[in-house]
Design a protein around this motif. Structure first.
Motif, PDB file in Angstrom:
ATOM      1  N   THR A   1     -10.283  -0.168 -15.874  1.00  0.00           N
ATOM      2  CA  THR A   1     -11.182   0.987 -15.907  1.00  0.00           C
ATOM      3  C   THR A   1     -11.325   1.590 -14.514  1.00  0.00           C
ATOM      4  OG1 THR A   1     -12.465  -0.097 -17.648  1.00  0.00           O
ATOM      5  CG2 THR A   1     -13.525   1.731 -16.530  1.00  0.00           C
TER       6      THR A   1
ATOM      7  N   THR B   1     -12.314   5.766 -12.422  1.00  0.00           N
ATOM      8  CA  THR B   1     -12.724   7.159 -12.562  1.00  0.00           C
ATOM      9  C   THR B   1     -11.806   8.017 -11.707  1.00  0.00           C
ATOM     10  OG1 THR B   1     -15.004   6.487 -12.912  1.00  0.00           O
ATOM     11  CG2 THR B   1     -14.666   8.761 -12.227  1.00  0.00           C
TER      12      THR B   1
ATOM     13  N   LYS C   1     -15.197  12.026 -11.712  1.00  0.00           N
ATOM     14  CA  LYS C   1     -15.952  12.409 -12.905  1.00  0.00           C
ATOM     15  C   LYS C   1     -15.398  11.816 -14.199  1.00  0.00           C
ATOM     16  CE  LYS C   1     -17.356  16.762 -15.115  1.00  0.00           C
ATOM     17  NZ  LYS C   1     -17.412  18.214 -14.964  1.00  0.00           N
ATOM     18  N   TYR C   2     -14.057  11.726 -14.272  1.00  0.00           N
ATOM     19  CA  TYR C   2     -13.450  11.399 -15.554  1.00  0.00           C
ATOM     20  C   TYR C   2     -13.085   9.922 -15.634  1.00  0.00           C
ATOM     21  CZ  TYR C   2     -13.265  16.419 -16.063  1.00  0.00           C
ATOM     22  OH  TYR C   2     -13.615  17.732 -16.151  1.00  0.00           O
ATOM     23  N   ARG C   3     -13.718   9.221 -16.559  1.00  0.00           N
ATOM     24  CA  ARG C   3     -13.465   7.802 -16.737  1.00  0.00           C
ATOM     25  C   ARG C   3     -12.157   7.605 -17.503  1.00  0.00           C
ATOM     26  NH1 ARG C   3     -15.862   3.344 -19.831  1.00  0.00           N
ATOM     27  NH2 ARG C   3     -16.628   4.811 -21.387  1.00  0.00           N
TER      28      ARG C   3
ATOM     29  N   THR D   1      -9.406   8.537 -22.435  1.00  0.00           N
ATOM     30  CA  THR D   1     -10.080   9.433 -21.489  1.00  0.00           C
ATOM     31  C   THR D   1     -11.057  10.277 -22.295  1.00  0.00           C
ATOM     32  OG1 THR D   1      -8.444  11.206 -21.738  1.00  0.00           O
ATOM     33  CG2 THR D   1      -8.020   9.586 -20.005  1.00  0.00           C
TER      34      THR D   1
END
Ligand code: ZN
Length: 489
Positions: free
Chosen positions: A170, A172, A176-178, A194
């Motif tokens: 995991t 980012t 902002k986007y995991r 995503t």
């Protein structure tokens, strides 16, 4: 509490494994197998299906499939660029559901590079190369697609301080986007998740699964790629060839780099009669109708920006009355893009009964990536459903709603009829060609036939058609001609 306990146990197990063994981490295994360090650019080619997301036949159906004869993706990980070229094909009949009608072959080129995204239209025969069309709204989705490829995922994980728990990795990107990936014991990236901002369904899951890994002439890559958006397949490819380290030079065109910010949303107004307004000025149109002590708006399309402008214009034209009802013509996402704005406005959403559960989900879905008015107000949604017919009335004016039957574009289409003005409002079933007399393409003729058959079945006395697409109004005679028949009423 149970979740917290499970997490503590998992962490303890992981710590134990780390102490007792010198096993490579999941990312190290994947990096070795996929050659992530050596692969700077990559190109793959395949075929299969792409799907029209947001255009399902009912709001609980899968997305309609469109065959893709050739799909080529070329990427440069060092410059953060990817160019995707698709050759889609279509026979004379569209699959059940929506999507822009076309026949034959259609080439699409979609590019992302750094902070820029653009499309390139197919070059006309013998004509000059067409200019790139900036697509700023597509940048994050395309960038995530680049980092969701198996090699891209490993590189992005290493560059973004990924955390690993067993097979799950995991991190980012873009602050902002995991991204969450699953790497199996062989080092194959099996799945990447995503989330992107979508104005209707909020933080939308994009999940890509990779299977059938094999050696494509020196580079290990999956032979099958299946992507889902909001739970349904959006891309399904069988990979034919993969090339590691080809030349991939993507240059941002000047007109994309220097593109002015998108113009402010404008709403043009055409008065149709006393208290009846046709709101145009964008790609999708709306109606605003004055009732005794409130306003009815039909369709808030595209986005919160468009919806806010449409609702503001309705209140400016019809002052001192609240917007009490928002009729949504059907559930396709282009027409529903501003529905949460109408929910925040406090309007009761009038829709076909098949959309109730979907709109209830829409009302409460998380919008952390693109917070909107409803995410802030958390207003409870009010929904009023309609079956095959319904009406809104204040004792003087009546708005009639009818579900189109025998219409393959969608099952829940409500057309809007104003008996006093003899006006019919409808999207998608009939969009008059920009130049009167131009014949419609075959799939559009099928839709026009369905609309004309319904007008006759319902014995509606229509003087004016206000389509929710296109650049002009129309009438039943033109609809009849477009449908390949002659008006009989
Ligand atoms: Zn539609």
């Amino acid at each position: 509490m149970q979740r917290l306990t499970a997490l503590v146990v998992a962490t303890a197990l992981l710590g134990g494994a780390g102490l007792s063994a010198q096993q490579p981490t999941a990312i190290q295994r994947a990096s070795t197998l996929l050659g992530a360090g050596a692969v700077k650019t990559l190109q793959f080619t395949g075929a299969g299906q792409v799907f029209s997301v947001g255009q399902n036949y009912t709001s609980s159906d899968p997305w309609p499939a469109v065959p893709v004869k050739n799909y080529t993706a070329a990427m440069n990980f060092d410059t953060g660029s990817m160019r995707v070229e698709l050759l889609r094909t279509m026979g004379p009949v569209m699959p059940r559901g929506g999507g822009a009608p076309f026949t034959g072959e259609q080439r699409q080129i979609q590019v992302v590079s750094g902070n820029y995204a653009w499309n390139v239209a197919a070059a006309p025969a013998g004509g000059a190369a067409p200019a790139a069309q900036p697509q700023p709204g597509a940048q994050s989705e395309r960038m995530l697609a680049l980092w969701a490829t198996p090699q891209g995922f490993v590189k992005a994980a290493m560059a973004n301080n990924a955390t690993t728990r067993g097979s799950d990795v995991t991190f980012t990107v873009g602050g902002k986007y995991r991204m969450v990936g699953t790497i199996n014991g062989k080092g194959e990236v099996e799945k990447v998740q995503t989330w992107i901002d979508q104005s209707i369904v909020g933080d939308m899951l994009v999940e890509t699964t990779y299977s059938g890994y094999k050696d494509f002439g020196g580079v290990t890559f999956p032979s099958r790629i299946v992507q889902k958006q909001d739970g349904f397949p959006s891309l399904d490819l069988t990979i034919a060839s993969v090339t590691a380290n080809p030349a991939v030079d993507v240059t941002v065109p000047d007109n994309v780099r220097n593109a002015p910010p998108p113009p402010a949303v404008t709403v043009a107004v055409e008065k149709l009669g006393d208290g009846a307004y046709y709101l145009t000025g964008g790609t999708h149109h709306s109606l605003a109708i004055e009732m005794r002590d409130h306003i009815v708006v039909v369709d808030v399309p595209n986005s919160e920006a468009r919806a806010s402008a449409v609702l503001a214009k309705a209140k400016e034209l019809i002052p001192n009355k609240p917007i009490r009802y928002l009729v949504t013509s059907h559930h396709h996402w282009d027409h529903l893009g501003g529905i949460r704005t109408a929910m925040d406005e406090g309007a009761t959403i009038v829709t076909h009964e098949s959309n109730k559960a979907f709109l209830e989900r829409v009302a409460r879905t998380p919008h952390t990536l693109g917070p909107d008015r409803l995410a802030a107000s958390k207003k409870a949604v009010k929904i009023q459903t309609v079956g095959d017919k319904g009406q809104l009335t204040d004792g003087t004016r009546t708005i009639e709603l009818y579900r189109l039957q025998g219409y393959e574009h969608t099952t829940d289409m409500l057309i809007v009829y104003l008996p006093k003005e003899k006006i019919l409002g409808e999207p998608d079933a009939f969009t008059p060609p920009a130049q009167a007399g131009t014949p419609l393409i075959p799939p559009a003729v099928i839709y026009a036939k369905a609309l004309y058959a319904n007008v006759q079945r319902l014995k509606l006395d229509v003087q004016t058609i206000t389509p929710f697409h296109g650049n002009r109004k129309s009438d039943v005679a033109e609809l009849a001609r477009a449908a390949g028949t002659t008006a009989t009423n």
